[in-house]
Enzyme design. Structure first.
Site, PDB file in Angstrom:
ATOM      1  CB  CYS A   2      45.601  10.300 -53.903  1.00  0.00           C
ATOM      2  SG  CYS A   2      44.549  10.763 -52.515  1.00  0.00           S
ATOM      3  CG  ASP A 100      43.365  18.429 -49.023  1.00  0.00           C
ATOM      4  OD1 ASP A 100      42.689  17.400 -48.921  1.00  0.00           O
ATOM      5  OD2 ASP A 100      44.579  18.408 -49.300  1.00  0.00           O
ATOM      6  CB  VAL A 289      69.473   6.283 -43.173  1.00  0.00           C
ATOM      7  CG1 VAL A 289      68.105   5.938 -43.730  1.00  0.00           C
ATOM      8  CG2 VAL A 289      70.044   7.509 -43.874  1.00  0.00           C
ATOM      9  CB  SER A 363      62.061  16.068 -45.560  1.00  0.00           C
ATOM     10  OG  SER A 363      61.549  16.572 -46.779  1.00  0.00           O
ATOM     11  N   GLY A 364      63.742  18.494 -45.017  1.00  0.00           N
ATOM     12  CA  GLY A 364      64.432  19.758 -45.245  1.00  0.00           C
ATOM     13  C   GLY A 364      64.723  20.088 -46.689  1.00  0.00           C
TER      14      GLY A 364
END
EC number: 6.3.5.4
Length: 663
Positions: A2, A100, A289, A363-364
């Site tokens: 949010c 949560d 990408v 993601s890493g």
């Protein structure tokens, strides 16, 4: 996920209060387009825009406890909410939703601020105690979610993005020359800073308590990069790391909507993708990408991993024209000058992901910081022992220093030999590991009229941090990466802010506290530091394409100044004209003009890295000044806010019985 915003003000009264909070939320509507709401009480307004991911039907905000004493606006995700809910129920707490957010609120009521150390998540939160009048603002331990505040004589403002402040009557943005100098020098904002005067961030792992005129800032958890060394075999260490990563990915797959993965083709994102495919019941969707300029393109590796793991892969082609065209919009969402353009493709990729129906991405980020993946760490190790090595040993070490640079040859090594000899002893106390990097920063600072000591604030940061002086040079390098570039750029400008620009939440399995602790315990215990991520590669040997395990790390990059030379967008000519530069009071127009002329007239290979970075800094600062400083009189943003329906509005001043109206 949010966005939140609010203010404390005794001066703002009547109908102006809901009008202002609604306008603030409208300016961050992109963070949470699914619903919005606000809460009003004597002297306070706070609200949230919601991206519905957990308990879509029941998790509306702001949310109150049953008594109406505590109210919360929560930006982020609590990944261990199921375990904490069970623990709280065992202590007698009851729940009305499966969200949560309610777990966070109940944990606060049960344990107070001590609950923050129990949270495994990414968050910025605001909690109001109506009984005491206190407001609590807190941010996660690694800075994955932002939380800004401005303390003014007439009001205290807070929000997930600074642009929300422009809706408050009388608020004006002003670039701060001292902060710009620090940003240019260190490549990013420091943990509690911004580029604007009198606007600060709640620092990573920080808690800010506001009660009346009193402000109390504390740190609920210090960053630790040291840990007791792992005592098992190398095979044991690899299995240990793999299991902690598996559990981390499993937690971050918790969602009531589909979760995708960013796949760069490198080791870190490939590991996340591998674990996600193991743990998911349906085919995993991956996104990446690819670049028109093959210098930056990794699409071959991406396709190889996607095919090997059987993901449904989607790639977005990016050209230099795309970067130039979308640069202002990306800067508007970043809210800070940037030294490279790599955040712009991520802005475009998040739009592609959202158009594909995905709200959550793994993601890493954090892997290189945790497992010492950057060449910075190898440089630090080599420079630390430089004066003890023979000429032959120096040459051998330099030869293995940059495996990603295939053109690295004897001429480069001769240059580096001189450079490393020059920087083999510490000049900036506590910053030895980063002194080579900061040379580029020193050049960029020449863009500014008033430079003072641009490293003064980061020097104060390391000097006043308990335990920092006792760390090894590599651990100091790691600590600095976590506190500066990771939180200030990779997780924010390039990560969270670009994702939320298009309502996409980013989750980072490598930044699970257990994974970070595991990495600290095994680092440098099983190699000499020059074998890049040896334990990670061993942990996933045979499970990924061999190329993913053997190819040198290729840092994610995008075309810099060259993108603007090819395109020459109209806004660049406007913003970097002599007239416009005159409006940038902090910039030295003579140096700026020389830099622009050189970059625009010189072949790309002849532009140095420091010149390229300084140019992008100048252009992004000019864009930021135009959007936030010069255009504030008409209160219009670079991207006009859409009409926003407020589905949750509770005016606690009017009805003390309305506390149940949080849906």
């Amino acid at each position: 996920m949010c966005g939140l915003a609010g203010f404390l003000s005794a001066e703002l009264q009547g109908d102006a209060v809901p009008q202002v909070i609604t306008s603030m939320l409208s300016l961050i509507h992109h963070r949470g387009p699914d619903e919005a709401g606000y809460y009003l009480d004597d002297g306070i307004a706070m609200g949230a825009v919601r991206l519905s991911i957990i308990d879509i039907a029941g998790g509306s905000q702001p949310m109150a406890d049953r008594t109406g004493r505590y109210w919360i606006c929560f930006n982020g995700e609590l990944y261990n909410h199921i375990e904490l809910r069970d623990e709280l129920r065992g202590l007698g707490r009851t729940f009305r939703t499966h969200s949560d957010t309610e777990v966070v609120l109940q944990a606060w009521i049960q344990w107070g601020p001590a609950c923050l150390t129990r949270f495994n998540g990414a968050f910025g939160l605001a909690i109001r105690d109506a009984a005491t009048g206190e407001l609590f603002l807190a941010r996660d331990r690694y800075g994955k979610r932002p939380l800004f505040y401005a303390d003014r004589p007439d009001a205290f403002l807070f929000a997930s993005e600074m642009k929300a402040f422009r809706a408050f009557p009388g608020f004006r943005f002003e670039l701060d020359p001292r902060e710009l100098a620090s940003i240019f020098a260190v490549w990013t904002t420091l943990p509690d800073r911004t580029p604007f005067r009198d606007i600060r961030q709640v620092p990573v792992g920080g808690l800010l308590t506001v009660r009346g005129e009193r402000r109390t800032l504390s740190t609920y958890e210090q960053l630790r990069v040291d840990a007791p060394p792992f005592t098992g075999t190398e095979e044991d260490a690899a299995a240990f790391v793999r299991e902690e990563l598996r559990k981390s990915v499993e937690l971050r797959l918790r969602s009531d909507v589909e979760v995708g993965v960013y796949l760069s083709g490198g080791l870190d994102s490939s590991i996340v993708t591998k674990l996600a495919t193991d743990l998911s019941r349906s085919q995993v969707r991956t996104f990446s990408v690819e670049f028109e300029d093959k210098t930056f393109d990794e699409s071959g590796s991406q396709r190889s991993v996607a095919a090997h793991l059987g993901t449904l892969h989607s790639s977005l082609a990016i050209s230099s024209a795309d970067i130039a065209e979308n640069f202002p919009a990306a800067v508007y969402h970043a809210e800070v000058p940037a030294f490279r353009t790599a955040f712009v493709p991520m802005y475009l990729l998040s739009r592609h992901v959202r158009d594909s129906g995905i709200k959550v991405i793994l993601s890493g980020e954090g892997a290189d910081e945790a497992f010492l993946g950057y060449s910075l760490f190898r440089e630090t190790l080599l420079r630390t022992s430089w004066n003890e090595l023979s000429d032959e040993e120096k040459a051998a070490k330099l030869g293995s220093l940059y495996p990603e640079l295939g053109h690295f040859g004897p001429g480069h090594r001769k240059h580096l030999t001189g450079l490393f000899s020059q920087f083999s002893t510490e000049r900036l106390p506590g910053l030895f590991s980063h002194e080579l990097r900061y040379q580029n920063g020193r050049f960029a600072v020449r863009l500014l009229k008033d430079r003072d000591e641009p490293f003064g604030d980061v020097l104060d940061l390391v000097r006043t941090t308990p335990g920092y002086a006792a760390l090894s040079p590599t651990q100091k390098a790691q600590w600095l990466e976590y506190k500066t570039l990771l939180a200030g750029y990779l997780l924010s400008t390039q990560g969270e802010r670009m994702g939320l620009a298009h309502s996409v939440e980013n989750r980072c399995p490598f930044l699970d506290p257990a994974v970070v602790r595991a990495a600290a315990s095994v680092n440098l215990g099983y190699d000499d530091g020059f074998q890049e991520k040896a334990i990670l590669k061993k942990a996933f040997h045979g499970e990924l394409p061999q190329s993913s395990l053997t190819r040198p790390k290729q840092p994610y990059r995008a075309p810099g100044a060259a993108a603007f030379k090819d395109r020459r967008p109209d806004y660049m000519e406007l913003l970097l004209s002599d007239t416009e530069l005159a409006h940038l009071d902090c910039v030295d127009p003579v140096f700026a003009r020389k830099l622009v002329n050189k970059v625009m007239s010189t072949p790309d290979p002849e532009i140095s890295t420091k010149e390229d970075q300084a140019f992008v800094y100048l252009l992004s600062t000019a864009v930021l000044n135009h959007q936030y400083v010069r255009n504030q009189e008409d209160r219009v943003s670079a991207e006009p806010a859409p009409r926003m329906e407020i589905r949750t509005a509770v005016d606690h001043r009017l009805s003390r019985l309305s506390v149940g109206g949080t849906r």
